[in-house]
Motif scaffolding. Structure first.
Motif, PDB file in Angstrom:
ATOM      1  N   UNK A 131      36.784  36.214  43.174  1.00  0.00           N
ATOM      2  CA  UNK A 131      38.137  35.890  42.769  1.00  0.00           C
ATOM      3  C   UNK A 131      38.907  35.158  43.858  1.00  0.00           C
ATOM      4  N   UNK A 132      39.841  34.322  43.434  1.00  0.00           N
ATOM      5  CA  UNK A 132      40.749  33.634  44.357  1.00  0.00           C
ATOM      6  C   UNK A 132      41.916  34.574  44.679  1.00  0.00           C
ATOM      7  N   UNK A 133      42.399  34.511  45.914  1.00  0.00           N
ATOM      8  CA  UNK A 133      43.388  35.494  46.357  1.00  0.00           C
ATOM      9  C   UNK A 133      44.813  35.202  45.884  1.00  0.00           C
ATOM     10  N   UNK A 134      45.020  34.103  45.172  1.00  0.00           N
ATOM     11  CA  UNK A 134      46.360  33.813  44.650  1.00  0.00           C
ATOM     12  C   UNK A 134      46.883  34.930  43.766  1.00  0.00           C
ATOM     13  N   UNK A 135      45.982  35.553  43.011  1.00  0.00           N
ATOM     14  CA  UNK A 135      46.418  36.649  42.129  1.00  0.00           C
ATOM     15  C   UNK A 135      46.940  37.825  42.947  1.00  0.00           C
ATOM     16  N   UNK A 136      46.324  38.090  44.093  1.00  0.00           N
ATOM     17  CA  UNK A 136      46.763  39.206  44.932  1.00  0.00           C
ATOM     18  C   UNK A 136      48.171  38.948  45.468  1.00  0.00           C
ATOM     19  N   UNK A 137      48.438  37.730  45.903  1.00  0.00           N
ATOM     20  CA  UNK A 137      49.780  37.398  46.388  1.00  0.00           C
ATOM     21  C   UNK A 137      50.818  37.596  45.295  1.00  0.00           C
ATOM     22  N   UNK A 138      50.452  37.179  44.085  1.00  0.00           N
ATOM     23  CA  UNK A 138      51.380  37.300  42.970  1.00  0.00           C
ATOM     24  C   UNK A 138      51.655  38.769  42.645  1.00  0.00           C
ATOM     25  N   UNK A 139      50.593  39.587  42.641  1.00  0.00           N
ATOM     26  CA  UNK A 139      50.736  41.018  42.343  1.00  0.00           C
ATOM     27  C   UNK A 139      51.638  41.693  43.365  1.00  0.00           C
ATOM     28  N   UNK A 140      51.400  41.391  44.645  1.00  0.00           N
ATOM     29  CA  UNK A 140      52.152  42.071  45.703  1.00  0.00           C
ATOM     30  C   UNK A 140      53.594  41.570  45.789  1.00  0.00           C
ATOM     31  N   UNK A 141      53.813  40.280  45.537  1.00  0.00           N
ATOM     32  CA  UNK A 141      55.172  39.759  45.614  1.00  0.00           C
ATOM     33  C   UNK A 141      56.004  40.180  44.408  1.00  0.00           C
ATOM     34  N   UNK A 142      55.393  40.165  43.225  1.00  0.00           N
ATOM     35  CA  UNK A 142      56.146  40.493  42.006  1.00  0.00           C
ATOM     36  C   UNK A 142      56.270  42.004  41.798  1.00  0.00           C
ATOM     37  N   UNK A 143      55.348  42.763  42.389  1.00  0.00           N
ATOM     38  CA  UNK A 143      55.338  44.228  42.232  1.00  0.00           C
ATOM     39  C   UNK A 143      55.309  44.623  40.750  1.00  0.00           C
ATOM     40  N   UNK A 144      54.354  44.076  40.017  1.00  0.00           N
ATOM     41  CA  UNK A 144      54.210  44.364  38.589  1.00  0.00           C
ATOM     42  C   UNK A 144      52.813  44.916  38.327  1.00  0.00           C
ATOM     43  N   UNK A 145      52.608  45.605  37.198  1.00  0.00           N
ATOM     44  CA  UNK A 145      51.264  46.109  36.874  1.00  0.00           C
ATOM     45  C   UNK A 145      50.296  44.951  36.663  1.00  0.00           C
ATOM     46  N   UNK A 146      49.053  45.143  37.106  1.00  0.00           N
ATOM     47  CA  UNK A 146      47.994  44.177  36.838  1.00  0.00           C
ATOM     48  C   UNK A 146      46.887  44.904  36.095  1.00  0.00           C
ATOM     49  N   UNK A 147      46.479  44.338  34.959  1.00  0.00           N
ATOM     50  CA  UNK A 147      45.461  44.964  34.125  1.00  0.00           C
ATOM     51  C   UNK A 147      44.234  44.059  34.047  1.00  0.00           C
ATOM     52  N   UNK A 148      43.045  44.582  34.382  1.00  0.00           N
ATOM     53  CA  UNK A 148      41.826  43.798  34.207  1.00  0.00           C
ATOM     54  C   UNK A 148      41.509  43.644  32.716  1.00  0.00           C
ATOM     55  N   UNK A 149      41.115  42.439  32.317  1.00  0.00           N
ATOM     56  CA  UNK A 149      40.784  42.168  30.916  1.00  0.00           C
ATOM     57  C   UNK A 149      39.428  41.483  30.843  1.00  0.00           C
ATOM     58  N   UNK A 150      38.521  42.052  30.072  1.00  0.00           N
ATOM     59  CA  UNK A 150      37.184  41.479  29.920  1.00  0.00           C
ATOM     60  C   UNK A 150      37.034  40.831  28.552  1.00  0.00           C
ATOM     61  N   UNK A 151      36.742  39.547  28.556  1.00  0.00           N
ATOM     62  CA  UNK A 151      36.377  38.842  27.333  1.00  0.00           C
ATOM     63  C   UNK A 151      34.872  39.019  27.147  1.00  0.00           C
ATOM     64  N   UNK A 152      34.479  39.441  25.958  1.00  0.00           N
ATOM     65  CA  UNK A 152      33.074  39.759  25.694  1.00  0.00           C
ATOM     66  C   UNK A 152      32.471  38.765  24.698  1.00  0.00           C
ATOM     67  N   UNK A 153      31.403  38.084  25.132  1.00  0.00           N
ATOM     68  CA  UNK A 153      30.603  37.182  24.284  1.00  0.00           C
ATOM     69  C   UNK A 153      31.327  35.910  23.846  1.00  0.00           C
ATOM     70  N   UNK A 154      32.453  35.560  24.477  1.00  0.00           N
ATOM     71  CA  UNK A 154      33.119  34.309  24.068  1.00  0.00           C
ATOM     72  C   UNK A 154      32.298  33.081  24.449  1.00  0.00           C
ATOM     73  N   UNK A 155      31.432  33.215  25.471  1.00  0.00           N
ATOM     74  CA  UNK A 155      30.572  32.073  25.826  1.00  0.00           C
ATOM     75  C   UNK A 155      29.553  31.786  24.725  1.00  0.00           C
ATOM     76  N   UNK A 156      29.274  32.763  23.863  1.00  0.00           N
ATOM     77  CA  UNK A 156      28.360  32.538  22.738  1.00  0.00           C
ATOM     78  C   UNK A 156      29.061  31.821  21.589  1.00  0.00           C
TER      79      UNK A 156
END
Length: 229
Positions: A131-156
């Motif tokens: 992962x690129x660390x831009x998301x971490x900066x955004x999470x820490x600066x905005x102080x908001x919840x971050x939820x992991x989301x998995x897309x399943x089989x969309x490449x098919x």
């Protein structure tokens, strides 16, 4: 209005009938207030399925090329992304990366749900990449919840370079919110940014079932392009 019509009256119902998507963990998304959805990225169609299957509107930071395409396909893509409130970003790095970060922070400041692909680009082979660390900066600066989301089989449904989608059932898994409050005030520390990003990617690996590769997907694509030449 366009977002509401596409989601609830046209594309949403159509996609549910054709692709029969299943969604697990949707209750983890807060009913109100800002939040970040950190998703793996397997297909162009991720940016269609995820916003249409989630109850709340999702604003994605989409690469600027989606807004500058030529011909009929380019016009339709540009219309869709604009109609659904997606925002173009320049991924060239440097000042462009800072501008993208500020754009995302602006979305969160308005109390909206922001969708981000931490890998920065689509996976070239279905694996999960660093992962690129831009998301971490955004999470820490905005102080908001971050939820992991998995897309399943969309490449098919639509792999890279594939013009027309195939009919396959797809899934979406929304993980529990991650808490990084222990790092408050440390958004300028590169080690902390990498640790936060890696924790997000680890959670993505767990809920997606993907093999994790600790290199950037863009580097793999560049290597593949050189070999192809």
């Amino acid at each position: 209005m366009a977002y509401f019509i596409l989601k609830n009256l046209i594309l949403g119902p159509l996609l549910r009938v054709i692709f029969r998507p299943w969604v697990r963990g949707i209750e983890n998304i807060p009913a109100s207030g800002a939040a970040i959805l950190a998703s793996n990225h397997l297909s162009f169609s991720d940016s269609i399925f995820l916003p249409l299957m989630i109850r709340r509107p999702v604003v994605f930071l989409a690469k600027s090329e989606y807004f500058t395409g030529k011909g009929v396909k380019g016009a339709l893509t540009r219309w869709f992304f604009k109609a659904t409130g997606q925002l173009p970003i320049d991924r060239s790095g440097g000042k462009a990366s800072e501008a993208s970060l500020n754009t995302g922070l602006g979305v969160l400041a308005q109390g909206q749900v922001l969708g981000i692909y931490p890998e920065g680009t689509r996976s070239p082979d279905g694996k999960l990449y660093r992962g690129r660390t831009g998301i971490a900066r955004m999470v820490l600066e905005a102080k908001v919840p971050v939820l992991p989301v998995a897309m399943i089989d969309t490449e098919k449904v639509q792999a890279i370079g594939q013009r027309f989608p195939r009919i396959r059932r797809i899934g979406i898994v929304v993980g529990a919110p991650l808490d990084f409050s222990r790092f408050d005030g440390m958004e300028g520390d590169r080690i902390v940014l990498r640790a936060v990003t890696d924790e997000i990617m680890y959670e993505l690996m767990k809920i997606s079932g993907q093999e994790y590769v600790d290199v950037y997907a863009s580097s793999v694509k560049e290597k593949q392009a050189r070999l192809a030449r």
